[in-house]
Design a protein around this motif. Structure first.
Motif, PDB file in Angstrom:
ATOM      1  N   VAL A  32     -49.563 -14.142 -13.231  1.00 56.89           N
ATOM      2  CA  VAL A  32     -50.754 -14.944 -13.371  1.00 56.89           C
ATOM      3  C   VAL A  32     -50.437 -16.489 -12.560  1.00 56.89           C
TER       4      VAL A  32
ATOM      5  N   SER B  28     -56.946  -5.230 -18.034  1.00 54.62           N
ATOM      6  CA  SER B  28     -55.846  -6.267 -18.736  1.00 54.62           C
ATOM      7  C   SER B  28     -56.935  -6.916 -19.477  1.00 54.62           C
TER       8      SER B  28
ATOM      9  N   SER C 212     -56.819  -9.862 -19.913  1.00 58.63           N
ATOM     10  CA  SER C 212     -56.942 -11.365 -19.475  1.00 58.63           C
ATOM     11  C   SER C 212     -58.391 -11.244 -18.989  1.00 58.63           C
TER      12      SER C 212
ATOM     13  N   TYR D  16     -55.429 -13.423 -10.615  1.00 54.65           N
ATOM     14  CA  TYR D  16     -55.069 -12.061 -11.305  1.00 54.65           C
ATOM     15  C   TYR D  16     -56.025 -11.464 -12.107  1.00 54.65           C
TER      16      TYR D  16
ATOM     17  N   ASN E 256     -50.360  -7.088 -24.545  1.00 51.97           N
ATOM     18  CA  ASN E 256     -49.226  -7.829 -24.294  1.00 51.97           C
ATOM     19  C   ASN E 256     -48.095  -6.506 -24.132  1.00 51.97           C
TER      20      ASN E 256
ATOM     21  N   GLN F 273     -41.931 -15.215 -16.486  1.00 51.50           N
ATOM     22  CA  GLN F 273     -42.821 -15.948 -17.164  1.00 51.50           C
ATOM     23  C   GLN F 273     -43.247 -15.585 -18.282  1.00 51.50           C
ATOM     24  N   ASN F 274     -42.924 -14.304 -18.677  1.00 54.48           N
ATOM     25  CA  ASN F 274     -43.624 -13.859 -19.882  1.00 54.48           C
ATOM     26  C   ASN F 274     -42.668 -13.877 -20.890  1.00 54.48           C
ATOM     27  N   LEU F 275     -43.074 -14.126 -22.223  1.00 58.45           N
ATOM     28  CA  LEU F 275     -42.192 -14.228 -23.296  1.00 58.45           C
ATOM     29  C   LEU F 275     -41.030 -13.128 -23.458  1.00 58.45           C
TER      30      LEU F 275
ATOM     31  N   LYS G  92     -38.475 -22.093 -24.371  1.00 60.61           N
ATOM     32  CA  LYS G  92     -39.416 -23.141 -24.552  1.00 60.61           C
ATOM     33  C   LYS G  92     -40.706 -22.566 -25.266  1.00 60.61           C
ATOM     34  N   VAL G  93     -40.955 -22.836 -26.522  1.00 59.12           N
ATOM     35  CA  VAL G  93     -42.318 -22.348 -27.032  1.00 59.12           C
ATOM     36  C   VAL G  93     -43.506 -23.222 -26.867  1.00 59.12           C
ATOM     37  N   PHE G  94     -44.390 -22.814 -26.032  1.00 59.15           N
ATOM     38  CA  PHE G  94     -45.193 -23.761 -25.346  1.00 59.15           C
ATOM     39  C   PHE G  94     -46.549 -23.967 -26.596  1.00 59.15           C
TER      40      PHE G  94
ATOM     41  N   CYS H  79     -49.154 -19.678 -30.525  1.00 68.61           N
ATOM     42  CA  CYS H  79     -50.423 -18.794 -29.817  1.00 68.61           C
ATOM     43  C   CYS H  79     -50.155 -17.311 -30.620  1.00 68.61           C
TER      44      CYS H  79
ATOM     45  N   ARG I 214     -50.566 -13.237 -30.128  1.00 66.97           N
ATOM     46  CA  ARG I 214     -50.948 -12.108 -29.053  1.00 66.97           C
ATOM     47  C   ARG I 214     -50.540 -11.150 -29.744  1.00 66.97           C
TER      48      ARG I 214
ATOM     49  N   TYR J 138     -48.708  -7.772 -29.268  1.00 71.84           N
ATOM     50  CA  TYR J 138     -47.712  -7.108 -28.532  1.00 71.84           C
ATOM     51  C   TYR J 138     -47.527  -5.773 -28.744  1.00 71.84           C
TER      52      TYR J 138
ATOM     53  N   ARG K  43     -48.915 -24.689 -22.760  1.00 70.90           N
ATOM     54  CA  ARG K  43     -49.004 -24.056 -20.989  1.00 70.90           C
ATOM     55  C   ARG K  43     -50.459 -23.941 -20.792  1.00 70.90           C
TER      56      ARG K  43
ATOM     57  N   ASP L 225     -53.439 -21.225 -21.591  1.00 69.22           N
ATOM     58  CA  ASP L 225     -53.268 -20.165 -22.718  1.00 69.22           C
ATOM     59  C   ASP L 225     -54.160 -20.199 -23.681  1.00 69.22           C
TER      60      ASP L 225
HETATM   61  C1  UD1 Z   1     -50.060 -12.646 -19.672  1.00 70.24           C
HETATM   62  C2  UD1 Z   1     -51.399 -12.514 -19.005  1.00 70.24           C
HETATM   63  C3  UD1 Z   1     -51.987 -11.117 -19.141  1.00 70.24           C
HETATM   64  C4  UD1 Z   1     -50.608 -10.062 -18.733  1.00 70.24           C
HETATM   65  C5  UD1 Z   1     -49.543 -10.621 -19.652  1.00 70.24           C
HETATM   66  C6  UD1 Z   1     -48.540  -9.524 -19.117  1.00 70.24           C
HETATM   67  C7  UD1 Z   1     -53.452 -14.025 -19.062  1.00 70.24           C
HETATM   68  C8  UD1 Z   1     -54.072 -15.119 -19.537  1.00 70.24           C
HETATM   69  N1  UD1 Z   1     -52.376 -13.574 -19.673  1.00 70.24           N
HETATM   70  O1  UD1 Z   1     -50.458 -12.958 -21.042  1.00 70.24           O
HETATM   71  O2  UD1 Z   1     -52.996 -10.725 -18.557  1.00 70.24           O
HETATM   72  O3  UD1 Z   1     -51.387  -8.879 -19.247  1.00 70.24           O
HETATM   73  O4  UD1 Z   1     -49.250 -11.819 -19.233  1.00 70.24           O
HETATM   74  O5  UD1 Z   1     -47.998  -9.712 -18.180  1.00 70.24           O
HETATM   75  O6  UD1 Z   1     -53.679 -13.904 -17.821  1.00 70.24           O
HETATM   76  N2  UD1 Z   1     -44.750 -18.184 -24.394  1.00 70.24           N
HETATM   77  C9  UD1 Z   1     -43.697 -19.171 -24.683  1.00 70.24           C
HETATM   78  N3  UD1 Z   1     -42.573 -19.512 -23.782  1.00 70.24           N
HETATM   79  C10 UD1 Z   1     -42.404 -18.758 -22.575  1.00 70.24           C
HETATM   80  C11 UD1 Z   1     -43.222 -17.483 -22.228  1.00 70.24           C
HETATM   81  C12 UD1 Z   1     -44.486 -17.468 -23.145  1.00 70.24           C
HETATM   82  O7  UD1 Z   1     -44.124 -19.820 -25.606  1.00 70.24           O
HETATM   83  O8  UD1 Z   1     -41.310 -18.997 -22.068  1.00 70.24           O
HETATM   84  C13 UD1 Z   1     -45.744 -17.919 -25.264  1.00 70.24           C
HETATM   85  C14 UD1 Z   1     -47.153 -18.297 -24.240  1.00 70.24           C
HETATM   86  O9  UD1 Z   1     -47.675 -19.347 -24.458  1.00 70.24           O
HETATM   87  C15 UD1 Z   1     -48.111 -17.245 -25.046  1.00 70.24           C
HETATM   88  C16 UD1 Z   1     -46.869 -15.836 -25.387  1.00 70.24           C
HETATM   89  O10 UD1 Z   1     -45.820 -16.495 -25.435  1.00 70.24           O
HETATM   90  O11 UD1 Z   1     -48.455 -17.735 -26.212  1.00 70.24           O
HETATM   91  C17 UD1 Z   1     -47.034 -14.710 -24.528  1.00 70.24           C
HETATM   92  O12 UD1 Z   1     -46.901 -15.234 -23.135  1.00 70.24           O
HETATM   93  P1  UD1 Z   1     -46.834 -14.340 -21.699  1.00 70.24           P
HETATM   94  O13 UD1 Z   1     -45.862 -13.237 -22.273  1.00 70.24           O
HETATM   95  O14 UD1 Z   1     -46.697 -15.109 -20.629  1.00 70.24           O
HETATM   96  O15 UD1 Z   1     -48.281 -13.379 -22.059  1.00 70.24           O
HETATM   97  P2  UD1 Z   1     -49.821 -14.030 -21.997  1.00 70.24           P
HETATM   98  O16 UD1 Z   1     -49.811 -15.392 -21.309  1.00 70.24           O
HETATM   99  O17 UD1 Z   1     -50.488 -13.768 -23.215  1.00 70.24           O
END
Ligand code: UD1
Length: 340
Positions: A88, A126, A128, A151, A180, A199-201, A217-219, A230, A232, A234, A297, A300
């Motif tokens: 993203v 997605s 998204s 994206y 997710n 970048q993903n959790l 870091k919990v955003f 937030c 999601r 999963y 972030r 989000d």
């Molecule tokens: C993003 C994309 C989604 C894609 C998915 C999987 C958007 C808005 N979202 O989802 O299309 O399918 O990735 O690739 O386009 N978080 C933290 N700390 C971190 C990383 C994340 O707290 O270091 C939190 C985020 O704020 C969020 C959650 O974890 O609340 C999930 O984040 P992430 O895994 O990046 O997925 P999305 O942003 O939901």
């Protein structure tokens, strides 16, 4: 047995789908240009299934290369199209690369399907495309807002291209909207391979727990959710992969009767907060995480989770694997990377 082209078949969801297809006795052909994957994934697929799928390194955004590749594989019965850029943040910095790659490859593949309308076509879409939905859980017919990122927009425009092309050229498509995707194959022989800092959790969680990254870091801790973080949906990658087989069977059996493009949400139907994910990780693995709260972030949405009734009613699909199972498998995969 049918011959299935899996584009992006060495990537995260593609490789798990290739495994299930091979286990179901299908003939799998992978097109993957290794732009976000590695050739060694073939070995992982072979270790699980005992079969090594055919693979060609093709840039599907190159029209001539795609036409030549498909010209040599006229006998494919189905195409499952995963190959796409998916970061993203990167898409905001390099929008033209995202539009060119994600939409160019789709158009090039559809130019083949146009000549062979009986070929089933499954598209990776997605959640998204929904942005911050007005109503939860999110149904497929929810009003969508403009996606926040290039994206997300490639997925939304991709679905529109499919609708127009499938109507004009009389072929059938299923678009699967992933929430997710997390976890890895329970064998720990394939999983997600994020390049650079994840970048993903969940990849960040496993790398941080393995000592490869600092504390998570919990955003944001002030969202209007049950613990301020937030929410999601999963979903285990093997559950996602399984839906592709069912979608393909539906198209091949000619059961798709609700228009040229059917869309399905793939989620569990239940949302988890970031802190709940961390608790599930610790309870599944026994590993304590280090984490701190950080600012929100940008972009989000507070809460995103799927209504999955349509996939259950029409495809007979339901997520089966728990968040704890996802965390255990993601951790086992992370550890196997350390050992490899
Ligand atoms: C993003 C994309 C989604 C894609 C998915 C999987 C958007 C808005 N979202 O989802 O299309 O399918 O990735 O690739 O386009 N978080 C933290 N700390 C971190 C990383 C994340 O707290 O270091 C939190 C985020 O704020 C969020 C959650 O974890 O609340 C999930 O984040 P992430 O895994 O990046 O997925 P999305 O942003 O939901």
């Amino acid at each position: 047995m049918s011959k299935i082209l899996v584009t992006g078949g060495l990537g995260y969801i593609g490789s798990h789908t290739a495994v299930l297809l091979l286990e179901s006795g299908h003939d799998v052909l992978i097109a993957d240009d290794l732009s976000n994957s590695r050739a060694e994934v073939l070995g992982g697929i072979e270790a699980i299934t005992g079969k090594r799928p055919a693979w060609e390194n093709v840039d599907l955004s190159d029209a001539a290369a795609t036409a030549s590749f498909l010209g040599r594989h006229q006998d494919v019965d189905s195409i499952i199209h995963f190959a796409a850029y998916k970061a993203v943040g990167e898409s905001v910095d390099r929008p033209l690369d995202y539009y060119q790659n994600n939409l160019g490859s789709l158009i090039n593949l559809l130019n083949f399907v146009k000549t062979k309308p009986e070929c089933a076509f499954i598209f990776s879409s997605s959640c998204s495309i929904y942005g911050q939905a007005d109503e939860l859980p999110i149904r497929e017919d929810a009003k969508t807002k403009p996606p926040e990122s290039p994206y997300g927009n490639t997925k939304k425009i991709g679905e529109e291209i499919l609708r127009h092309a499938a109507s004009a050229h009389d072929f059938k498509v299923i678009a699967l909207r992933y929430f997710n995707p997390v976890g890895a194959h329970p064998s720990a022989k394939i999983g997600e391979l994020p390049l650079g800092v994840p970048q993903n959790l969940v990849p960040f969680v496993t790398q941080s727990a393995a000592g490869l990254r600092g504390p998570l870091k919990v955003f944001g801790n002030d969202y209007p959710t049950r613990d301020g973080t937030c929410i999601r949906d999963y979903i285990h990658v093997v559950d996602i992969a399984r839906a592709h087989l069912l979608a393909m069977e539906r198209l091949v059996d000619g059961d798709g009767d609700s228009g040229p493009v059917e869309v399905f949400n793939l989620g569990t139907g239940a949302g988890s907060t970031v802190l709940e994910v961390l608790n599930a990780f610790t309870s599944a693995t026994g590993v304590e995480m280090k984490w701190d709260f950080a600012d929100r972030r940008p972009g989000d949405p507070a809460e995103v989770y799927a209504d999955t009734q349509k996939a259950t009613d029409v495809l007979g699909w339901k997520a089966e694997l728990s968040l704890e199972q996802s965390m255990a498998d993601a951790w086992r995969w992370q550890q196997s990377l350390r050992d490899s």
